[in-house]
Design an enzyme around this catalytic site. Structure first.
Site, PDB file in Angstrom:
ATOM      1  N   ALA A   1      12.373   5.448  39.990  1.00  0.00           N
ATOM      2  CA  ALA A   1      12.998   5.030  38.746  1.00  0.00           C
ATOM      3  C   ALA A   1      12.976   3.504  38.730  1.00  0.00           C
ATOM      4  O   ALA A   1      12.829   2.868  39.775  1.00  0.00           O
ATOM      5  CB  ALA A   1      14.424   5.556  38.677  1.00  0.00           C
TER       6      ALA A   1
ATOM      7  N   GLY B   1      12.295   8.458  42.258  1.00  0.00           N
ATOM      8  CA  GLY B   1      11.945   9.202  41.053  1.00  0.00           C
ATOM      9  C   GLY B   1      10.478   9.605  41.008  1.00  0.00           C
ATOM     10  O   GLY B   1      10.130  10.587  40.354  1.00  0.00           O
TER      11      GLY B   1
ATOM     12  N   GLU C   1      10.353  12.690  42.947  1.00  0.00           N
ATOM     13  CA  GLU C   1      11.049  13.710  42.147  1.00  0.00           C
ATOM     14  C   GLU C   1      10.190  14.173  40.971  1.00  0.00           C
ATOM     15  O   GLU C   1      10.176  15.359  40.634  1.00  0.00           O
ATOM     16  CB  GLU C   1      12.398  13.143  41.665  1.00  0.00           C
ATOM     17  CG  GLU C   1      13.356  12.940  42.832  1.00  0.00           C
ATOM     18  CD  GLU C   1      14.594  12.123  42.460  1.00  0.00           C
ATOM     19  OE1 GLU C   1      14.405  10.939  42.107  1.00  0.00           O
ATOM     20  OE2 GLU C   1      15.700  12.649  42.521  1.00  0.00           O
TER      21      GLU C   1
ATOM     22  N   GLU D   1      16.468   6.192  48.023  1.00  0.00           N
ATOM     23  CA  GLU D   1      17.647   5.744  47.257  1.00  0.00           C
ATOM     24  C   GLU D   1      18.794   5.309  48.149  1.00  0.00           C
ATOM     25  O   GLU D   1      19.588   4.440  47.780  1.00  0.00           O
ATOM     26  CB  GLU D   1      18.125   6.856  46.323  1.00  0.00           C
ATOM     27  CG  GLU D   1      17.186   7.161  45.165  1.00  0.00           C
ATOM     28  CD  GLU D   1      16.133   8.205  45.486  1.00  0.00           C
ATOM     29  OE1 GLU D   1      15.936   8.537  46.686  1.00  0.00           O
ATOM     30  OE2 GLU D   1      15.495   8.691  44.545  1.00  0.00           O
TER      31      GLU D   1
END
Ligand code: HXC
Length: 257
Positions: free
Chosen positions: A65, A108, A111, A131
């Protein structure tokens, strides 16, 4: 439609989405998420498309992300905007989605790959959920999908230490479907998607739905769901064609209906 953060094309019956933010290693900001969701939804709705490939660059599938976009936000911003909820749309696509992963698939990015149905990894791929190094945890399903994919032992190791897995370890752990030479990862993913798209589309979509049901249902319910879906496919022209072609020792010509 014009997109700023992705490139979109169609090759035969396969839609190809290429993340295109090289300056940020394909970090997934909100705009990129919205474009991926919109482009894949259009492909999902297109009768002429039977499968989708999502890929990044050779250096990075996606480095996570977008940290810069998130860093100044507070709890109320994240909650009110229901940050990352948009990704749910991607997981509701009915046609199969293949991730072609080269380089970094972190946070992300990992993911996103795990939201896809098949992961083809280049031998240079690196997967991780770093993260924890940022003082947070995965927020796009990583703690759940990684655990489903590789089990508690590896998932805890990855999520708690933030270390990366290389492609070979990812394949041993069951995170990726296949590992191929880095230079041919997109080509191999397109080939796999072309094979999938050549099958009966209703059968392929329902096969995806049935496998995904295994993550939601108990065994008896899951087996019952499968059997009912199996029965329903006998309403398709493609079932008649597929079985006739077998008897007649020829290749089937599926009409995707
Ligand atoms: C925003 C990012 C980014 C990210 C890289 N960049 N990752 N920008 N968000 N996730 C930017 C860098 O700031 C830099 O921009 C440019 O991309 C190139 O990156 P470099 O770090 O210079 O490249 P390199 O030295 O090769 O290192 C590659 C890397 C490193 C190891 C992948 O970039 C990295 O650690 N990135 C962060 C990985 C990460 O923590 N991902 C998880 C994010 S959180 P400039 O402008 O400086 O050149 C997440 C989950 C969300 O995804 C859940 C809640 C948080």
């Amino acid at each position: 439609q014009q997109y700023e953060n992705i490139l979109v094309e169609t090759r035969g019956r396969v839609g190809l989405v290429t993340l295109n933010r090289p300056q940020a290693l394909n970090a997934l900001n909100k705009a990129t998420m919205e474009e991926i969701v919109a482009a894949t939804a259009a492909m999902d709705a297109d009768p002429a498309v039977g499968a989708v490939v999502i890929t990044g660059s050779e250096k990075a599938f996606a480095a996570g992300a977008d940290i810069k976009e998130m860093s100044s936000k507070g709890y109320m911003d994240m909650y009110a905007e229901d940050w990352f909820r948009g990704w749910e749309s991607l997981t509701r696509l009915r046609i199969p989605v293949v991730a072609a992963v080269s380089g970094f698939a972190l946070g992300g990015g990992c993911e996103l790959a795990m939201m896809c149905d098949v992961i083809i990894a280049g031998d240079n791929a690196k997967f991780g959920q770093p993260e924890i190094n940022l003082g947070v945890i995965p927020g796009m399903g990583g703690s759940q999908r990684l655990t489903h994919a590789v089990g508690k032992a590896k998932a805890m190791d990855m999520v708690l230490t933030g270390r990366m897995m290389d492609a070979a370890e990812a394949e041993r752990a069951g995170l990726v479907s296949r590992v191929v030479p880095a230079a041919s990862v997109v080509e191999e993913a397109l080939k796999a998607a072309e094979v999938i798209a050549s099958k009966s589309k209703p059968a392929a979509m329902l096969a995806k739905e049935a496998v995904n049901a295994a993550f939601e249902l108990g065994l008896a319910q899951g087996v019952l769901f499968e059997r009912r879906v199996f029965h329903s496919l006998f309403a398709t022209e493609d079932q008649k064609e597929g079985m006739a072609a077998f008897s007649e020792k020829r290749q089937p010509e599926f009409k995707h209906r």
